[in-house]
Design an enzyme around this catalytic site. Structure first.
Site, PDB file in Angstrom:
ATOM      1  CG  ASP A 141     -42.735 -40.538 -94.377  1.00 11.24           C
ATOM      2  OD1 ASP A 141     -43.934 -40.429 -94.723  1.00 11.24           O
ATOM      3  OD2 ASP A 141     -42.382 -40.841 -93.217  1.00 11.24           O
ATOM      4  CE  LYS A 144     -39.812 -43.835 -90.568  1.00 11.22           C
ATOM      5  NZ  LYS A 144     -40.248 -43.060 -91.772  1.00 11.22           N
ATOM      6  CG  ASP A 169     -42.510 -37.966 -90.964  1.00  3.87           C
ATOM      7  OD1 ASP A 169     -43.356 -38.849 -91.178  1.00  3.87           O
ATOM      8  OD2 ASP A 169     -42.597 -37.152 -90.012  1.00  3.87           O
ATOM      9  CG  ASN A 170     -41.554 -40.709 -89.102  1.00  2.49           C
ATOM     10  OD1 ASN A 170     -41.619 -40.988 -90.309  1.00  2.49           O
ATOM     11  ND2 ASN A 170     -42.624 -40.452 -88.371  1.00  2.49           N
ATOM     12  CD  GLU A 199     -47.340 -40.256 -88.401  1.00  2.00           C
ATOM     13  OE1 GLU A 199     -46.595 -39.309 -88.102  1.00  2.00           O
ATOM     14  OE2 GLU A 199     -46.932 -41.277 -88.965  1.00  2.00           O
TER      15      GLU A 199
HETATM   16  N1  LIG Z   1     -38.850 -47.332-101.749  1.00  2.00           N
HETATM   17  C1  LIG Z   1     -38.551 -47.765-100.510  1.00  2.00           C
HETATM   18  N2  LIG Z   1     -37.307 -48.155-100.239  1.00  2.00           N
HETATM   19  C2  LIG Z   1     -37.022 -48.622 -99.011  1.00  2.00           C
HETATM   20  N3  LIG Z   1     -37.920 -48.758 -98.020  1.00  2.00           N
HETATM   21  C3  LIG Z   1     -39.178 -48.397 -98.283  1.00  2.00           C
HETATM   22  C4  LIG Z   1     -39.543 -47.855 -99.490  1.00  2.00           C
HETATM   23  N4  LIG Z   1     -40.856 -47.604 -99.470  1.00  2.00           N
HETATM   24  C5  LIG Z   1     -41.299 -47.949 -98.250  1.00  2.00           C
HETATM   25  N5  LIG Z   1     -40.306 -48.456 -97.536  1.00  2.00           N
HETATM   26  C6  LIG Z   1     -40.383 -49.093 -96.274  1.00  2.00           C
HETATM   27  C7  LIG Z   1     -41.311 -48.709 -95.230  1.00  2.00           C
HETATM   28  O1  LIG Z   1     -42.010 -47.466 -95.461  1.00  2.00           O
HETATM   29  C8  LIG Z   1     -42.751 -47.012 -94.374  1.00  2.00           C
HETATM   30  C9  LIG Z   1     -41.794 -46.261 -93.466  1.00  2.00           C
HETATM   31  N6  LIG Z   1     -42.497 -45.414 -92.480  1.00  2.00           N
HETATM   32  C10 LIG Z   1     -42.586 -45.832 -91.221  1.00  2.00           C
HETATM   33  O2  LIG Z   1     -42.154 -46.920 -90.893  1.00  2.00           O
HETATM   34  C11 LIG Z   1     -43.279 -44.956 -90.219  1.00  2.00           C
HETATM   35  C12 LIG Z   1     -43.611 -45.495 -88.991  1.00  2.00           C
HETATM   36  C13 LIG Z   1     -44.256 -44.717 -88.026  1.00  2.00           C
HETATM   37  C14 LIG Z   1     -44.615 -45.296 -86.712  1.00  2.00           C
HETATM   38  C15 LIG Z   1     -45.053 -46.615 -86.610  1.00  2.00           C
HETATM   39  C16 LIG Z   1     -45.384 -47.151 -85.372  1.00  2.00           C
HETATM   40  C17 LIG Z   1     -45.275 -46.365 -84.215  1.00  2.00           C
HETATM   41  F1  LIG Z   1     -45.615 -46.888 -83.027  1.00  2.00           F
HETATM   42  C18 LIG Z   1     -44.838 -45.064 -84.297  1.00  2.00           C
HETATM   43  C19 LIG Z   1     -44.497 -44.522 -85.545  1.00  2.00           C
HETATM   44  C20 LIG Z   1     -44.606 -43.386 -88.310  1.00  2.00           C
HETATM   45  C21 LIG Z   1     -44.260 -42.852 -89.539  1.00  2.00           C
HETATM   46  O3  LIG Z   1     -44.565 -41.555 -89.856  1.00  2.00           O
HETATM   47  C22 LIG Z   1     -43.589 -43.618 -90.501  1.00  2.00           C
HETATM   48  O4  LIG Z   1     -43.256 -43.018 -91.684  1.00  2.00           O
HETATM   49 MG   LIG Z   2     -43.458 -40.894 -91.526  1.00  2.00          MG
END
Ligand SMILES: Nc1ncnc2c1ncn2CCOCCNC(=O)c1cc(-c2ccc(F)cc2)cc(O)c1O
Ligand SMILES: [Mg+2]
Length: 214
Positions: A141, A144, A169-170, A199
Site C-alpha cells: 500500500d 504504486k 491495494d489500489n 476509499e
Molecule cells: N516504506 C516506504 N517505502 C517506499 N515508499 C513509501 C513507503 N512508505 C510510504 N511510501 C510512500 C507513499 O505512501 C503512500 C502511498 N499510497 C498512496 O499513494 C495512495 C494514494 C491514493 C489516492 C490518492 C489520490 C487520489 F486522487 C486517488 C487515490 C489512495 C490510496 O489508497 C493510496 O494508498
Molecule cells: Mg492504498
C-alpha cells in the site's frame, strides 16, 4: 501553526475512540474520512476484504508496505493470533509519528513493529536485522511504482515461501499496471481480483490477492 491532515485524523481518534479498543479506532478514522476529510486509508469497504484475507491466512509474520496513519496496521494487527508479528514500513517520518500514536491508542503496539525508511532499503535487511524467515502475508500500500520492484526484491531476498500471500491495494486507482501484469502473467503466482471502490468514494478500485507458488 497549521495542523496537518494526519494530525487532525489523530485528534479525531483521541476524541472519538476508546483507548485499547481497535474497532473504535477504525470506526473513528472512517467517520473522520467520510464526514470531515478524505484520507488515503484502505477504508471500510476494502478493509472488509482485507479482514477476510487476513482471517483466512491467519498469518504469523506480516509485512505492510506503507503505514500512513496506521489504519490498516490496526485492522490487520487486531486479527493476528497471539505472538504473531506485523512489521510495517513507512517512509515519511511525520506519517510514522502519527501512526505510532494511532497504533498505541488501539493498544496493539505489542504486535506491531513500525520501521521508518524506504522499502527498497529495508526489505534486504528483513532477515538479518529483523529476524524474519519468510512472510506469510504482505500488504502492499505504498508508492504504486514500487509494488513490482519490491515484489521482485522480496523474491530475490528469499522472503516469500510457497503459499505466501501478496495483497495489493489500489491496483485500479491510482493503479499499478506493471505489477498487475506481472502477478497475472507469471507462472509463479496465482492471482485473484477483488473489485471494490477507492476509499470513501464511488470510484472503482480493488485489491489483487496473489499466492506465491514457489
Ligand atoms: N516504506 C516506504 N517505502 C517506499 N515508499 C513509501 C513507503 N512508505 C510510504 N511510501 C510512500 C507513499 O505512501 C503512500 C502511498 N499510497 C498512496 O499513494 C495512495 C494514494 C491514493 C489516492 C490518492 C489520490 C487520489 F486522487 C486517488 C487515490 C489512495 C490510496 O489508497 C493510496 O494508498
Ligand atoms: Mg492504498
Amino acid at each position: 501553526t497549521q495542523s496537518t491532515r494526519p494530525q487532525r485524523l489523530l485528534s479525531a481518534v483521541q476524541k472519538n475512540a476508546t483507548r485499547g479498543d481497535p474497532c473504535s479506532v477504525v470506526k473513528a478514522i472512517d467517520q473522520f474520512c467520510r464526514s470531515k476529510e478524505w484520507a488515503m486509508n484502505v477504508g471500510d469497504e476494502k478493509g472488509c476484504i482485507l479482514d477476510s484475507v487476513v482471517s483466512e491466512v491467519n498469518p504469523t509474520t506480516v509485512l505492510e508496505l506503507g503505514t500512513y496513519c496506521g489504519y490498516s496496521t490496526v485492522r490487520i494487527a487486531n486479527l493476528l493470533p497471539p505472538h504473531a508479528k506485523l512489521i510495517t514500513l513507512e517512509f515519511n517520518p511525520d506519517f510514522a509519528a502519527i501512526a505510532r500514536q494511532v497504533i498505541a491508542w488501539s493498544g496493539l503496539e505489542e504486535k506491531v513493529q513500525l520501521v521508518e525508511g524506504a522499502s527498497g532499503d529495508l526489505i534486504p535487511k528483513m532477515k538479518e536485522d529483523f529476524g524474519v524467515k519468510t512472510f506469510d502475508l504482505v500488504f502492499l500500500d505504498h508508492w504504486k511504482d514500487r509494488y513490482l520492484p519490491d515484489t521482485k526484491l522480496m523474491e530475490a531476498c528469499g522472503l516469500l515461501r510457497k503459499g505466501s500471500i501478496l495483497l495489493a491495494d489500489n491496483v485500479i486507482c491510482p493503479g499499478t499496471p506493471d505489477y498487475l501484469e506481472y502477478v497475472r502473467s507469471s507462472p509463479r503466482y496465482e492471482s485473484q481480483y477483488f473489485k471494490s471502490h477507492l476509499e470513501y468514494t464511488k470510484v472503482e478500485d480493488g485489491l489483487e490477492k496473489s499466492v506465491f507458488l514457489g
